[in-house]
Write an enzyme that holds these catalytic residues in place. Structure first.
Site, short mmCIF file in Angstrom:
data_model
loop_
_atom_site.label_atom_id
_atom_site.label_comp_id
_atom_site.label_asym_id
_atom_site.label_seq_id
_atom_site.Cartn_x
_atom_site.Cartn_y
_atom_site.Cartn_z
N ASN A 23 -3.32 4.96 -52.23
CA ASN A 23 -2.76 5.22 -50.91
C ASN A 23 -3.05 4.11 -49.91
O ASN A 23 -2.54 4.13 -48.79
CB ASN A 23 -3.27 6.55 -50.37
CG ASN A 23 -2.64 7.74 -51.07
OD1 ASN A 23 -1.59 7.61 -51.70
ND2 ASN A 23 -3.29 8.89 -51.01
N ARG A 125 7.09 16.45 -45.87
CA ARG A 125 6.45 15.30 -45.26
C ARG A 125 7.50 14.64 -44.39
O ARG A 125 8.04 13.58 -44.71
CB ARG A 125 5.91 14.35 -46.34
CG ARG A 125 5.03 13.24 -45.77
CD ARG A 125 4.37 12.45 -46.88
NE ARG A 125 3.46 13.25 -47.67
CZ ARG A 125 2.61 12.75 -48.57
NH1 ARG A 125 2.57 11.45 -48.78
NH2 ARG A 125 1.81 13.53 -49.26
#
Length: 434
Positions: A23, A125
């Site tokens: 990430n 999201r």
């Protein structure tokens, strides 16, 4: 489709090493779009999402080189010419981070066409915060046929206040701002370590950024950025997963190559549950299982709170704790998909809305279970490590999106785990799921 076959009952002992943070690597790879020069990234994990990002950048016209046998975790990207600034659906449909190229593409080329994000089915999201910020910086954005199309001659600095904390939104608009005209002030920003890592790379490339890792970031736009070499920091979620693996199996495990300061919330909760955790150095943590785990509640929050990406793994631990643990999920609305599979293994878990109540200790028994998303996969691996018998985990390609060779790493510290291929898997099924 590959499966994991895991026989439970072995305490994990020895040293296990953490890979680079997926990430963090994904936005840092996207940042290479912002310059014509080479950007070299070290400590890149070899996981499926990274390979997808490499293909995405190459499809836009970038030169992408992975290090050879002597440097497999190094990737060099040169976006000298971006002949096709489009994030195609067929490439990004299995990856939720596709929106991270939106900001840098507009900032660098003045246009972008980006497929709406895919990836895990853990809940929405939404990228409305990306869109709102870019429009305030002067971009004209339309949405049609599953794509966002954006144009701007040159973005202009603006005062951006996020309605809610968003990691990818902070990263995307930070990348857009570094090439924008004048100053951009961003408030209510995400403070995650991944934002800090991206800001460090951008600064090395010549960006002028103040406040990366705080709730207020100030960016003075520059005319161009240059190349840089940057090392991705360790994956805090992988490290946390290994800490729980050591604790749940009653083992004695050293997690090496991590960043202990990024694990404070997880370590505090493990200690509350009765687990002994010792910080052996800035990059080494030792975990020893308790004779009797105690129930402890968690509530997921933005960093530095307890991470949503560790909720499923902690729930697996809670099934082995004495008493009632309450798990509250505040980030994603659909992140209890692992619960039904844990229940099939014998866990006592009840879900009401965003709250799961776990009663333990439960005697888990082996079962054939289905992985539904990346972190749910990790929780099922942890449960299988303590279950009685041999469990079979299907659809472990979800795990491969974010954990590098996890079966080899766990086997190296005593887990009885192996990967098994399935030659009868329907064609195309793997690529369609996230």
């Amino acid at each position: 489709m590959d499966k994991f076959v895991i026989r439970g009952g072995n305490p994990l002992r020895g040293t296990i090493r953490v890979s680079g943070a997926k990430n963090s690597a994904l936005p840092c790879m996207a940042a290479a779009i912002l310059t014509e020069d080479e950007v070299t990234l070290e400590n890149i994990p070899q996981v499926r999402d990274i390979e997808t990002e490499r293909r995405l950048l190459a499809s836009m016209g970038a030169e992408v080189r992975q290090g050879g046998a002597d440097a497999p975790h190094t990737t060099t990207i040169r976006c000298q010419r971006l002949s096709d600034p489009v994030a195609k659906y067929e490439i990004v449909k299995t990856m939720r981070a596709s929106s991270l190229v939106l900001g840098p593409l507009i900032a660098r080329t003045g246009m972008a066409r980006v497929a709406m994000p895919g990836g895990c089915a853990i809940g929405g999201r939404p990228i409305d915060l990306h869109i709102k910020g870019l429009e305030k910086m002067g971009a004209v954005i339309t949405q049609q046929h599953g794509y966002l199309e954006a144009r701007a001659e040159r973005l202009k600095g603006a005062h951006l206040v996020f309605d809610k904390i968003t990691v990818t939104g902070t990263e995307d608009l930070l990348m857009a701002a570094v090439l924008a005209e004048d100053e951009t002030l961003m408030e209510n920003c995400a403070r995650e370590p991944e934002v800090v890592d991206l800001a460090a790379l951008l600064t090395a490339m010549g960006a002028k950024i103040e406040g990366g890792g705080t709730s207020t970031i100030r960016v003075e736009g520059v005319g161009r950025l240059h190349g840089a070499r940057h090392r991705i920091f360790p994956d805090r979620i992988e490290a946390g997963t290994f800490l729980i693996a050591g604790a749940i199996t009653g083992g004695d495990l050293i997690v090496a190559g991590c960043n202990a300061t990024h694990l404070s919330a997880v370590i505090a909760k493990l200690e509350e549950a009765g687990v002994r955790v010792d910080i052996l150095g800035p990059d080494t943590v030792r975990v020893r299982g308790a004779e009797r785990l105690r129930a402890a509640d968690i509530s997921t929050e933005e960093y530095p709170g307890f991470p949503t990406d560790m909720q499923a793994q902690y729930m697996a631990l809670a099934t082995q704790a004495e008493g009632v643990s309450v798990v509250e999920e505040n980030i994603f609305e659909n992140r209890f998909m692992h619960v039904q599979e844990l229940v099939r293994m014998g866990a006592n878990i009840k879900v009401e809305g965003r709250t799961a109540t776990v009663r333990g200790p439960a005697k888990l028994s082996a079962a054939a279970v289905m992985c539904s998303d990346l972190r749910a996969s990790a929780s099922l691996v942890l449960a299988a490590l303590v279950a009685d018998g041999e469990s079979i985990l299907d659809r472990v390609y979800h795990m491969d999106r974010g954990y590098e060779r996890i079966e080899e790493k766990l086997a190296g510290v005593g887990a009885e785990i192996r990967r098994m291929g399935n030659i009868f898997a329907p064609k195309g099924e793997e690529s369609e799921a996230g």
